[in-house]
Design a protein around this motif. Sequence first.
Motif, PDB file in Angstrom:
ATOM      1  N   ILE A  77       0.979  -1.368   0.100  1.00 25.21           N
ATOM      2  CA  ILE A  77       0.034   0.142  -0.095  1.00 25.21           C
ATOM      3  C   ILE A  77       0.756   1.189  -0.118  1.00 25.21           C
ATOM      4  N   ALA A  78       0.576   2.188  -0.824  1.00 25.72           N
ATOM      5  CA  ALA A  78       1.239   3.573  -0.824  1.00 25.72           C
ATOM      6  C   ALA A  78       0.233   4.475  -0.755  1.00 25.72           C
ATOM      7  N   LEU A  79       0.586   5.676   0.027  1.00 27.54           N
ATOM      8  CA  LEU A  79      -0.338   6.489   0.250  1.00 27.54           C
ATOM      9  C   LEU A  79       0.212   7.864   0.147  1.00 27.54           C
ATOM     10  N   ARG A  80      -0.614   8.929  -0.137  1.00 27.28           N
ATOM     11  CA  ARG A  80      -0.191  10.390  -0.522  1.00 27.28           C
ATOM     12  C   ARG A  80      -1.292  11.234   0.358  1.00 27.28           C
ATOM     13  N   LEU A  81      -0.884  11.978   1.182  1.00 25.15           N
ATOM     14  CA  LEU A  81      -1.793  12.756   1.957  1.00 25.15           C
ATOM     15  C   LEU A  81      -1.602  14.262   1.697  1.00 25.15           C
ATOM     16  N   SER A  82      -2.540  15.154   1.268  1.00 22.26           N
ATOM     17  CA  SER A  82      -2.577  16.501   1.100  1.00 22.26           C
ATOM     18  C   SER A  82      -3.115  17.137   2.084  1.00 22.26           C
ATOM     19  N   ASP A  83      -2.514  18.472   2.427  1.00 21.21           N
ATOM     20  CA  ASP A  83      -3.343  19.390   3.099  1.00 21.21           C
ATOM     21  C   ASP A  83      -4.175  20.506   2.734  1.00 21.21           C
ATOM     22  N   GLN A  84      -4.758  21.362   3.392  1.00 18.73           N
ATOM     23  CA  GLN A  84      -5.280  22.654   2.922  1.00 18.73           C
ATOM     24  C   GLN A  84      -4.597  23.517   2.303  1.00 18.73           C
ATOM     25  N   ALA A  85      -3.287  23.653   2.681  1.00 14.78           N
ATOM     26  CA  ALA A  85      -2.262  24.493   1.791  1.00 14.78           C
ATOM     27  C   ALA A  85      -1.807  23.967   0.504  1.00 14.78           C
ATOM     28  N   ARG A  86      -2.222  22.695   0.106  1.00 14.94           N
ATOM     29  CA  ARG A  86      -1.815  21.791  -1.274  1.00 14.94           C
ATOM     30  C   ARG A  86      -0.509  21.330  -0.967  1.00 14.94           C
ATOM     31  N   LYS A  87      -0.193  21.334   0.162  1.00 17.69           N
ATOM     32  CA  LYS A  87       1.237  20.494   0.087  1.00 17.69           C
ATOM     33  C   LYS A  87       0.965  19.124   0.615  1.00 17.69           C
ATOM     34  N   SER A  88       1.949  17.996   0.033  1.00 16.58           N
ATOM     35  CA  SER A  88       1.494  16.757   0.197  1.00 16.58           C
ATOM     36  C   SER A  88       2.918  16.124   0.745  1.00 16.58           C
ATOM     37  N   SER A  89       2.317  14.603   1.332  1.00 16.74           N
ATOM     38  CA  SER A  89       3.501  13.761   1.745  1.00 16.74           C
ATOM     39  C   SER A  89       3.099  12.362   1.392  1.00 16.74           C
ATOM     40  N   SER A  90       4.205  11.605   0.949  1.00 13.10           N
ATOM     41  CA  SER A  90       3.733  10.211   0.490  1.00 13.10           C
ATOM     42  C   SER A  90       4.413   9.157   1.375  1.00 13.10           C
ATOM     43  N   PHE A  91       3.926   8.099   1.547  1.00  8.12           N
ATOM     44  CA  PHE A  91       4.372   7.136   2.282  1.00  8.12           C
ATOM     45  C   PHE A  91       4.345   5.704   1.601  1.00  8.12           C
ATOM     46  N   GLY A  92       5.230   4.971   1.472  1.00 11.77           N
ATOM     47  CA  GLY A  92       5.138   3.487   0.886  1.00 11.77           C
ATOM     48  C   GLY A  92       5.499   3.392  -0.548  1.00 11.77           C
ATOM     49  N   PHE A  93       5.761   4.332  -1.062  1.00 13.83           N
ATOM     50  CA  PHE A  93       6.323   4.343  -2.656  1.00 13.83           C
ATOM     51  C   PHE A  93       7.496   3.873  -2.688  1.00 13.83           C
ATOM     52  N   PRO A  94       7.923   3.176  -3.884  1.00 16.18           N
ATOM     53  CA  PRO A  94       9.471   2.774  -3.836  1.00 16.18           C
ATOM     54  C   PRO A  94      10.516   3.938  -3.957  1.00 16.18           C
ATOM     55  N   ASN A  95      11.509   3.617  -3.242  1.00 18.23           N
ATOM     56  CA  ASN A  95      12.583   4.860  -3.068  1.00 18.23           C
ATOM     57  C   ASN A  95      12.072   5.874  -2.508  1.00 18.23           C
ATOM     58  N   GLY A  96      11.016   5.832  -1.711  1.00 23.19           N
ATOM     59  CA  GLY A  96      10.539   7.270  -0.859  1.00 23.19           C
ATOM     60  C   GLY A  96      10.227   6.962   0.544  1.00 23.19           C
ATOM     61  N   THR A  97       9.530   7.718   1.296  1.00 20.53           N
ATOM     62  CA  THR A  97       9.489   7.489   2.854  1.00 20.53           C
ATOM     63  C   THR A  97       8.718   6.279   2.969  1.00 20.53           C
TER      64      THR A  97
END
Length: 164
Positions: free
Chosen positions: A132-152
């Motif tokens: 499972i890979a996940l990208r979360l976005s906030d109200q300021a349109r910034k995002s963080s990603s988790f579980g993607f290959p070679n990522g966090t």
Amino acid sequence: MDYDVPRQVFTCRITGVIITDNAGNVALYGSEFGAPETGLTITSAPDTVLPEIDQATLSPATIPATEHSTDIRLTVNVSGTTAGVNGFDVYLIDSSGQWIPAASGGASLTFSGALTLSFPLPSDVTPGTCTIALRLSDQARKSSSFGFPNGTPMPGGPVTLTVT
């Protein structure tokens, strides 16, 4: 008090203020009402903190490849966001490295605590184990990603779904 400041506005001059006391008396301030300027300005603080998660769980963790009506629930514990998470993208990454979109959209505004994202098994998933890979976005349109290959990575290690 009600404030209406448009998104992406970083500074907003206050042109009118209405104050009502407990007796119902009203006082008007600012050029909006032909009174002297208030001298007040709202300045937003910059969003420098990306959405973070400190836990992720999946239920069920095993599902038949033919079961497309059961909701799969990814629950993450949101932390460290100043703008509040309000969007997400969930992907299944199969054993060949293919990214399969599972869910995308808006989320109930969450500043901290549990956020549960539900989605059915996509029809193009073949039997095997997916990460499972996940990208979360906030109200300021910034995002963080988790579980993607070679990522966090996901906190606590990969979150996997076994498709039988």
